[in-house]
Design a protein around this motif. Structure first.
Motif, PDB file in Angstrom:
ATOM      1  N   LYS A 177       5.429  -9.432  -7.166  1.00 46.46           N
ATOM      2  CA  LYS A 177       4.683 -10.362  -6.308  1.00 46.46           C
ATOM      3  C   LYS A 177       5.618 -11.303  -5.548  1.00 46.46           C
ATOM      4  O   LYS A 177       5.390 -11.595  -4.377  1.00 46.46           O
ATOM      5  CB  LYS A 177       3.662 -11.150  -7.128  1.00 46.46           C
ATOM      6  N   LEU A 178       6.669 -11.781  -6.219  1.00 39.38           N
ATOM      7  CA  LEU A 178       7.653 -12.629  -5.553  1.00 39.38           C
ATOM      8  C   LEU A 178       8.306 -11.878  -4.403  1.00 39.38           C
ATOM      9  O   LEU A 178       8.417 -12.396  -3.292  1.00 39.38           O
ATOM     10  CB  LEU A 178       8.731 -13.080  -6.555  1.00 39.38           C
ATOM     11  N   TRP A 179       8.712 -10.656  -4.663  1.00 38.43           N
ATOM     12  CA  TRP A 179       9.384  -9.850  -3.647  1.00 38.43           C
ATOM     13  C   TRP A 179       8.459  -9.600  -2.455  1.00 38.43           C
ATOM     14  O   TRP A 179       8.860  -9.721  -1.311  1.00 38.43           O
ATOM     15  CB  TRP A 179       9.828  -8.529  -4.273  1.00 38.43           C
ATOM     16  N   ASP A 180       7.213  -9.272  -2.744  1.00 37.86           N
ATOM     17  CA  ASP A 180       6.251  -9.004  -1.673  1.00 37.86           C
ATOM     18  C   ASP A 180       5.940 -10.263  -0.868  1.00 37.86           C
ATOM     19  O   ASP A 180       5.938 -10.237   0.362  1.00 37.86           O
ATOM     20  CB  ASP A 180       4.959  -8.432  -2.249  1.00 37.86           C
ATOM     21  N   ALA A 181       5.684 -11.371  -1.566  1.00 34.59           N
ATOM     22  CA  ALA A 181       5.311 -12.608  -0.874  1.00 34.59           C
ATOM     23  C   ALA A 181       6.446 -13.155  -0.026  1.00 34.59           C
ATOM     24  O   ALA A 181       6.217 -13.719   1.048  1.00 34.59           O
ATOM     25  CB  ALA A 181       4.856 -13.656  -1.886  1.00 34.59           C
ATOM     26  N   SER A 182       7.668 -12.999  -0.491  1.00 32.10           N
ATOM     27  CA  SER A 182       8.778 -13.610   0.231  1.00 32.10           C
ATOM     28  C   SER A 182       9.336 -12.716   1.336  1.00 32.10           C
ATOM     29  O   SER A 182       9.652 -13.201   2.413  1.00 32.10           O
ATOM     30  CB  SER A 182       9.885 -13.994  -0.739  1.00 32.10           C
ATOM     31  N   LEU A 183       9.434 -11.437   1.082  1.00 34.84           N
ATOM     32  CA  LEU A 183      10.025 -10.554   2.078  1.00 34.84           C
ATOM     33  C   LEU A 183       8.994  -9.824   2.927  1.00 34.84           C
ATOM     34  O   LEU A 183       9.306  -9.344   4.002  1.00 34.84           O
ATOM     35  CB  LEU A 183      10.926  -9.509   1.405  1.00 34.84           C
ATOM     36  N   GLN A 184       7.787  -9.719   2.408  1.00 29.27           N
ATOM     37  CA  GLN A 184       6.713  -8.980   3.066  1.00 29.27           C
ATOM     38  C   GLN A 184       7.240  -7.663   3.633  1.00 29.27           C
ATOM     39  O   GLN A 184       7.240  -7.435   4.839  1.00 29.27           O
ATOM     40  CB  GLN A 184       6.055  -9.825   4.156  1.00 29.27           C
ATOM     41  N   PRO A 185       7.714  -6.790   2.726  1.00 29.66           N
ATOM     42  CA  PRO A 185       8.277  -5.526   3.186  1.00 29.66           C
ATOM     43  C   PRO A 185       7.236  -4.695   3.927  1.00 29.66           C
ATOM     44  O   PRO A 185       6.049  -4.745   3.612  1.00 29.66           O
ATOM     45  CB  PRO A 185       8.720  -4.844   1.897  1.00 29.66           C
ATOM     46  N   ASP A 186       7.694  -3.970   4.915  1.00 28.54           N
ATOM     47  CA  ASP A 186       6.799  -3.136   5.721  1.00 28.54           C
ATOM     48  C   ASP A 186       6.651  -1.790   5.030  1.00 28.54           C
ATOM     49  O   ASP A 186       7.429  -0.860   5.261  1.00 28.54           O
ATOM     50  CB  ASP A 186       7.376  -2.972   7.131  1.00 28.54           C
ATOM     51  N   ILE A 187       5.679  -1.710   4.152  1.00 29.00           N
ATOM     52  CA  ILE A 187       5.459  -0.502   3.356  1.00 29.00           C
ATOM     53  C   ILE A 187       4.211   0.192   3.872  1.00 29.00           C
ATOM     54  O   ILE A 187       3.158  -0.430   4.022  1.00 29.00           O
ATOM     55  CB  ILE A 187       5.265  -0.843   1.867  1.00 29.00           C
ATOM     56  N   GLU A 188       4.348   1.467   4.137  1.00 30.96           N
ATOM     57  CA  GLU A 188       3.192   2.253   4.544  1.00 30.96           C
ATOM     58  C   GLU A 188       3.119   3.476   3.647  1.00 30.96           C
ATOM     59  O   GLU A 188       4.089   4.221   3.506  1.00 30.96           O
ATOM     60  CB  GLU A 188       3.327   2.679   6.011  1.00 30.96           C
ATOM     61  N   LEU A 189       1.996   3.647   3.007  1.00 35.50           N
ATOM     62  CA  LEU A 189       1.763   4.800   2.146  1.00 35.50           C
ATOM     63  C   LEU A 189       0.773   5.733   2.810  1.00 35.50           C
ATOM     64  O   LEU A 189       0.051   5.341   3.731  1.00 35.50           O
ATOM     65  CB  LEU A 189       1.217   4.347   0.789  1.00 35.50           C
ATOM     66  N   THR A 190       0.740   6.958   2.329  1.00 41.32           N
ATOM     67  CA  THR A 190      -0.231   7.914   2.860  1.00 41.32           C
ATOM     68  C   THR A 190      -1.119   8.406   1.733  1.00 41.32           C
ATOM     69  O   THR A 190      -0.703   8.451   0.562  1.00 41.32           O
ATOM     70  CB  THR A 190       0.462   9.122   3.523  1.00 41.32           C
ATOM     71  N   HIS A 191      -2.324   8.737   2.097  1.00 38.44           N
ATOM     72  CA  HIS A 191      -3.293   9.297   1.159  1.00 38.44           C
ATOM     73  C   HIS A 191      -3.988  10.452   1.855  1.00 38.44           C
ATOM     74  O   HIS A 191      -4.460  10.308   2.990  1.00 38.44           O
ATOM     75  CB  HIS A 191      -4.308   8.224   0.742  1.00 38.44           C
ATOM     76  N   ASN A 192      -4.052  11.596   1.185  1.00 31.90           N
ATOM     77  CA  ASN A 192      -4.698  12.776   1.757  1.00 31.90           C
ATOM     78  C   ASN A 192      -6.122  12.881   1.241  1.00 31.90           C
ATOM     79  O   ASN A 192      -6.341  13.006   0.039  1.00 31.90           O
ATOM     80  CB  ASN A 192      -3.923  14.045   1.396  1.00 31.90           C
ATOM     81  N   CYS A 193      -7.060  12.847   2.160  1.00 30.06           N
ATOM     82  CA  CYS A 193      -8.471  12.971   1.808  1.00 30.06           C
ATOM     83  C   CYS A 193      -8.785  14.444   1.566  1.00 30.06           C
ATOM     84  O   CYS A 193      -8.113  15.339   2.090  1.00 30.06           O
ATOM     85  CB  CYS A 193      -9.343  12.426   2.947  1.00 30.06           C
TER      86      CYS A 193
END
Length: 184
Positions: free
Chosen positions: A44-60
């Motif tokens: 949570k610290l890492w996400d809140a401070s750096l707000q990394p640009d993470i994009e995941l994929t999901h196959n329907c």
């Protein structure tokens, strides 16, 4: 306490690799915090401070591929088992390992808070040498494995709901600190 200087060292260490990163984390994570809680706070610290640009994929199931950003505010910890392990004639009362406790036999032994024999509670450091030997002789490899399973079973879970235009609703699930943190 997290200072800006320590935080900068953490960011630099993550870029340098695992061994440097673990050293930097030792400065930030309280040793009295359970391992699974420390992992959650670190993510949570890492996400809140750096707000990394993470994009995941999901196959329907319909074939459509969805791209989404996971919401780390929904980070959960899996079901937590009771911190006790019953043996013949006595019971081990456990305490959570911290972030740095190795899942080895010496590390696991540090997670025994006390022993219950009948109505008596006995701390490990109160055992005589003979009683300590008896305890060690009572613990088989299976017992150690079962205790380790209890202590290291809580894991991080990041579940993100995904809704498709076809009407299908599903959940993308990531499990484990290593897999979740590696995204960042």
């Amino acid at each position: 306490m997290i200072t800006f200087g320590k935080y900068k060292e953490l960011i630099k260490a993550k870029l340098l690799g695992d061994s440097e990163f673990l050293g930097a984390i030792k400065e930030l994570v309280p040793t009295d915090m359970p391992r699974h809680e420390a992992q959650r706070h670190l993510v949570k610290l890492w996400d809140a401070s750096l707000q990394p640009d993470i994009e995941l994929t999901h196959n329907c199931s319909c074939g459509k591929v969805h791209r989404f950003r996971p919401n780390f505010n929904h980070l959960m910890i899996s079901e937590i088992k009771p911190l006790e392990y019953k043996l013949d004639g006595f019971k081990l009362i456990l305490k959570w390992p911290n972030f740095f406790t190795e899942p080895s036999i010496p590390g696991i032994l540090t997670c025994i808070d006390y022993i219950v024999v009948g109505n008596d509670k006995v701390k490990l450091d109160e055992l005589t040498a003979s009683e300590e030997d008896t305890l060690c002789e009572s613990l088989t490899e299976d017992h150690i494995s079962n205790v380790k399973s209890i202590l290291y079973s809580p894991e991080l879970i990041l579940a993100t709901p995904v809704k498709c235009e076809c009407g299908t609703q599903s959940v993308n699930v990531l499990k484990g600190f290593k897999d979740i943190f590696s995204l960042m």
